[in-house]
Design a protein around this motif. Structure first.
Motif, PDB file in Angstrom:
ATOM      1  N   GLU A  86      -9.258  45.333 -98.741  1.00 41.91           N
ATOM      2  CA  GLU A  86      -9.605  44.140 -99.520  1.00 41.91           C
ATOM      3  C   GLU A  86      -8.647  43.965-100.690  1.00 41.91           C
ATOM      4  N   ARG A 129      -5.078  43.014 -99.453  1.00 37.69           N
ATOM      5  CA  ARG A 129      -5.032  41.633 -98.997  1.00 37.69           C
ATOM      6  C   ARG A 129      -4.974  40.693-100.199  1.00 37.69           C
ATOM      7  N   SER A 173      -3.513  39.421 -93.718  1.00 40.42           N
ATOM      8  CA  SER A 173      -4.970  39.480 -93.648  1.00 40.42           C
ATOM      9  C   SER A 173      -5.469  40.839 -93.171  1.00 40.42           C
ATOM     10  N   ALA A 221     -10.169  40.967 -91.235  1.00 42.66           N
ATOM     11  CA  ALA A 221     -10.476  40.615 -92.630  1.00 42.66           C
ATOM     12  C   ALA A 221     -11.958  40.337 -92.823  1.00 42.66           C
ATOM     13  N   ASN A 273     -13.746  43.628 -93.280  1.00 49.05           N
ATOM     14  CA  ASN A 273     -13.349  44.321 -94.507  1.00 49.05           C
ATOM     15  C   ASN A 273     -14.062  43.762 -95.735  1.00 49.05           C
ATOM     16  N   HIS A 274     -14.445  42.490 -95.672  1.00 46.60           N
ATOM     17  CA  HIS A 274     -15.089  41.840 -96.813  1.00 46.60           C
ATOM     18  C   HIS A 274     -16.597  41.651 -96.608  1.00 46.60           C
ATOM     19  N   ARG A 301     -19.781  47.004 -94.584  1.00 45.70           N
ATOM     20  CA  ARG A 301     -19.384  48.068 -95.508  1.00 45.70           C
ATOM     21  C   ARG A 301     -20.536  49.007 -95.842  1.00 45.70           C
ATOM     22  N   LYS A 344     -18.550  34.946 -97.187  1.00 53.49           N
ATOM     23  CA  LYS A 344     -17.315  35.641 -97.561  1.00 53.49           C
ATOM     24  C   LYS A 344     -16.365  35.761 -96.373  1.00 53.49           C
ATOM     25  N   CYS A 345     -16.907  35.983 -95.176  1.00 51.09           N
ATOM     26  CA  CYS A 345     -16.066  36.125 -93.986  1.00 51.09           C
ATOM     27  C   CYS A 345     -15.275  34.850 -93.718  1.00 51.09           C
ATOM     28  N   VAL A 351     -12.296  34.333 -96.220  1.00 49.90           N
ATOM     29  CA  VAL A 351     -11.066  35.115 -96.073  1.00 49.90           C
ATOM     30  C   VAL A 351     -10.419  34.971 -94.707  1.00 49.90           C
TER      31      VAL A 351
END
Length: 464
Positions: free
Chosen positions: A29, A32, A256, A312, A315-316, A321, A362-363, A366
């Motif tokens: 994150e 990027r 990304s 990406a 990751n966000h 997570r 958020k996905c 990004v």
């Protein structure tokens, strides 16, 4: 553990997993963010990338025919597979016709999607994964947990123990360099002696018939050039019109995925070895796989075919997570996996998965090709509701909520009472346990609400 809920519970109870996932995803994150800040007009570039993909999806048949003609003219053989089983059968038939005993495979999520590793094993054909992370996964007999970092759920200590148990000449020093050297010793001979090299494709170039692969280790080149046969398995959505389009998409992909301006090894393969070439395979086979992609285009999921597999979105993702990739259960984890898994494995067994999202957006924010992932997930939820897949308790609860919410004179006193009760349950600004919300408070505290409802505060704010 058959259900998403059970897998998520197990993942949340694993403290080492969370540390490993958060470390890698957090680093990705941050990198990027730096790369995007240094990219002029990134938002315009995103729009162009989305437009390129949408154009190709709308004219998919024409571009695939063009690619096939150019690839054949370059000396490759092109095969078409409607399903995962057909794709595997084609690959196994090629291997057997070539008398292949061993295969060196460069990382390919499409290969994982169609079950190619299992098909090779059942056919008695030896397989070596040449990507370092995929090598770790193969030794551990696990599935990838991320599409870019398949072994992100492993800590360095776990990898060290695995190499010492599985490598013929393991490392003696507990350093990353020594561990990498151990993997190099283990893999190099197998790469150079394989009968067949296998890869996926990051992009297929329609006007030249070229296949593009992207790696950070150079393992694709070592896996695909020395063997006498190169087999490519690629989803039909990987097509782009020309080299300039591919270069634009590569700029979006690298930033990304890893935060780099360009990936270390980007190679274009156009047919097998020609007269006068010093190296390269004698034969090249390209297997173009549908496996539900045409159906996605026809049934409202065409935007998902924009995906360039950068990772990406996961990751966000606040959910990914916390639980990592294996909890999602399918080939593809994270937000993009929550959309794709019902396509590949059916909606009914993955009803819980489509609800594993907060819809915070958020996905989508990004995504380098602007895929509206929250909207697509809401589409799955709507379909699940219409097909009666949601449990009776949920349908009854939402029905009761709708009945109350559409009656303001009832809704306002009910919410006022609820706010007061929740404040009584809170301590130091947080609620540790809440009736009917155990799925939330079992693993995290809930913020204590304000003393008054929004409508009450709104009315006070509007008074002269």
């Amino acid at each position: 553990m058959s259900g998403f809920t059970d897998r998520a519970e197990a993942a949340l109870a694993d403290p080492i997993l969370k540390i490993a996932v958060e470390r890698t995803a957090g680093t990705a994150e941050a990198k990027r963010g730096i790369a995007i800040d240094a990219f002029p007009d990134f938002e315009a570039a995103r729009s162009r990338a989305a437009a390129i993909k949408d154009h190709v999806i709308a004219h998919l048949g024409a571009y695939l025919e063009q690619f096939e003609a150019k690839a054949i003219a370059a000396g490759a053989k092109v095969h078409w597979a409607r399903t995962a089983d057909e794709a595997c059968a084609i690959v196994i038939a090629i291997c057997k016709a070539e008398g292949a005993k061993s295969v060196a495979r460069s990382k390919s999520m499409l290969g994982e999607e169609i079950g190619l590793p299992h098909a090779l094993a059942e056919a008695g054909i030896g397989r070596v994964e040449t990507d370092l992370a995929e090598h770790i996964i193969q030794l551990a007999d696990e599935r990838p947990s991320h599409i870019i970092w398949p072994a992100m759920h492993k800590t360095r200590d776990q990898v060290s123990a695995l190499f010492k148990a599985k490598h013929r000449s393991p490392h003696q020093e507990e350093t990353i360099a020594a561990m990498a050297e151990s993997a190099r010793r283990e893999l190099r001979t197998q790469m150079l002696s394989a009968d067949v090299g296998m890869s996926g494709a990051n992009f297929l170039i329609a006007d030249s018939g070229a296949v593009c692969t992207v790696t950070n280790e150079g393992n694709a080149e070592l896996s695909l050039v020395p063997p006498r046969v190169h087999i490519v398995t690629a989803g039909i959505e990987k097509i782009v019109p020309s080299m300039p389009h591919a270069i634009h998409m590569l700029r979006m992909l690298a930033r990304s995925a890893t935060g780099a301006a360009l990936t270390q090894y980007t190679t274009f393969y156009t047919g097998p070895k020609r007269a006068g070439d010093r190296d390269g395979p004698d034969a090249m086979h390209i297997v173009l796989v549908d496996n539900g992609r045409t159906k996605m285009r026809e049934e409202g999921l065409a935007e998902m075919l924009r995906c360039i597999r950068c990772g990406a979105c996961m990751n966000h993702c606040v959910v990914f997570r916390q639980i990592g990739g294996h909890a999602y259960g399918g080939t593809y984890p994270g937000p993009m996996g929550a959309v794709l898994t019902p396509v590949l494995d059916g909606l009914a067994p993955n009803r819980d998965l489509i609800h594993a999202c907060t819809l915070n957006g958020k996905c989508q924010e990004v995504c380098p090709v602007r895929i509206p992932l929250p909207t697509l997930l809401k589409g799955w939820r709507d379909k699940s509701w219409r097909e009666g897949l949601e449990p009776t308790s949920m349908r009854a609860g939402l029905g009761l909520w709708a009945w109350i919410a559409t009656r303001p004179s009832l809704y306002r006193p009910v919410t006022t009472i609820a706010v007061r009760v929740m404040r009584l349950l809170g301590k130091k600004g947080w609620i540790a346990s809440l009736p009917l919300a155990g799925g939330w408070t079992r693993h995290r505290d809930m913020p204590r609400p304000a003393a008054q409802t929004f409508m009450t505060q709104y009315k006070k704010a509007r008074r002269p």
